[in-house]
Scaffold this motif. Structure first.
Motif, PDB file in Angstrom:
ATOM      1  N   ASP A   1       0.802  -1.223   0.000  1.00  0.00           N
ATOM      2  CA  ASP A   1       0.000   0.000   0.000  1.00  0.00           C
ATOM      3  C   ASP A   1       0.837   1.277   0.000  1.00  0.00           C
ATOM      4  N   ASP A   2       2.123   1.180   0.247  1.00  0.00           N
ATOM      5  CA  ASP A   2       2.974   2.372   0.284  1.00  0.00           C
ATOM      6  C   ASP A   2       3.476   2.681  -1.122  1.00  0.00           C
TER       7      ASP A   2
ATOM      8  N   SER B   1      -3.039  -2.844  -3.877  1.00  0.00           N
ATOM      9  CA  SER B   1      -2.670  -1.975  -2.768  1.00  0.00           C
ATOM     10  C   SER B   1      -3.319  -2.267  -1.416  1.00  0.00           C
ATOM     11  N   ASP B   2      -4.121  -3.308  -1.317  1.00  0.00           N
ATOM     12  CA  ASP B   2      -4.645  -3.672   0.001  1.00  0.00           C
ATOM     13  C   ASP B   2      -4.981  -5.159   0.037  1.00  0.00           C
TER      14      ASP B   2
ATOM     15  N   GLU C   1      -8.129  -6.368  -1.946  1.00  0.00           N
ATOM     16  CA  GLU C   1      -7.849  -6.379  -3.384  1.00  0.00           C
ATOM     17  C   GLU C   1      -6.971  -7.582  -3.750  1.00  0.00           C
TER      18      GLU C   1
ATOM     19  N   ASN D   1       1.363  -4.793   6.883  1.00  0.00           N
ATOM     20  CA  ASN D   1       0.511  -3.709   7.357  1.00  0.00           C
ATOM     21  C   ASN D   1      -0.231  -3.082   6.180  1.00  0.00           C
ATOM     22  N   LEU D   2      -1.407  -3.635   5.911  1.00  0.00           N
ATOM     23  CA  LEU D   2      -2.209  -3.233   4.763  1.00  0.00           C
ATOM     24  C   LEU D   2      -3.585  -2.750   5.218  1.00  0.00           C
ATOM     25  N   PRO D   3      -4.207  -1.871   4.436  1.00  0.00           N
ATOM     26  CA  PRO D   3      -5.585  -1.477   4.746  1.00  0.00           C
ATOM     27  C   PRO D   3      -6.578  -2.588   4.367  1.00  0.00           C
ATOM     28  N   ARG D   4      -7.773  -2.469   4.910  1.00  0.00           N
ATOM     29  CA  ARG D   4      -8.922  -3.347   4.655  1.00  0.00           C
ATOM     30  C   ARG D   4      -8.722  -4.750   5.195  1.00  0.00           C
ATOM     31  N   ARG D   5      -7.763  -5.491   4.712  1.00  0.00           N
ATOM     32  CA  ARG D   5      -7.404  -6.810   5.264  1.00  0.00           C
ATOM     33  C   ARG D   5      -5.892  -6.797   5.408  1.00  0.00           C
ATOM     34  N   ASP D   6      -5.383  -7.009   6.615  1.00  0.00           N
ATOM     35  CA  ASP D   6      -3.931  -6.912   6.762  1.00  0.00           C
ATOM     36  C   ASP D   6      -3.239  -8.155   6.210  1.00  0.00           C
TER      37      ASP D   6
END
Length: 150
Positions: A18-19, A43-44, A47, A72-77
């Motif tokens: 995601d970065d 990116s997450d 996805e 360390n990801l958004p929505r589902r790590d």
């Protein structure tokens, strides 16, 4: 289609990151060293799972030969994504390299408990980062025999 058997053919790599800076550094590492592998980026975590399961806009997605997964990801790590991949009877055969900034013992231990194939801490320095990506590439393209794509 099967994974390369000769160690010289390109492989499909899914980068789950995601970065934007880390995505750019990985893309540059692939380009700078003329890595022939095809790099797809999501990116997450949600996805990533949609891509791997060929859902929605990813209905025609190619099954990757290798997954580079941030934790360390958004929505589902990344830990959830890794767990989902490794409990799926088709996806579980795809090697997953956790590529993250975390050096925490609990993250390392948990990743291996979830059957990560490797845990690599991302270097902050660009040149070292390129070196690490290149070593991952060389190992999975030249040394390891990958399973056929599902």
């Amino acid at each position: 289609m099967t994974a390369p058997a000769d160690g010289k053919s390109p492989i499909e790599v899914l980068l789950v990151e995601d970065d934007p800076g880390d995505v750019l550094m990985t893309q540059e590492a692939f380009e700078e060293h003329k890595l022939r592998n095809r790099l797809t980026v999501v990116s997450d975590g949600a996805e990533a799972l949609a891509y791997l399961r060929r859902e929605g806009q990813y209905a025609d997605a190619v099954t990757p030969d290798l997954i580079l997964l941030d934790l360390n990801l958004p929505r589902r790590d990344g830990r959830e994504v890794l767990e989902e991949i490794k409990k799926d009877e088709v996806l579980c055969r795809i090697p997953v390299v956790v590529l993250t900034t975390s050096q925490a013992d609990e993250d390392i231990l948990r990743s291996y408990q979830l059957h990560a194939n490797a845990y690599v801490t991302k270097p902050v320095d660009f040149e070292r980062f390129i070196s690490v990506v290149r070593q991952i590439d060389e190992f999975f393209v030249s040394v390891v025999k990958l399973p056929p794509r599902g």
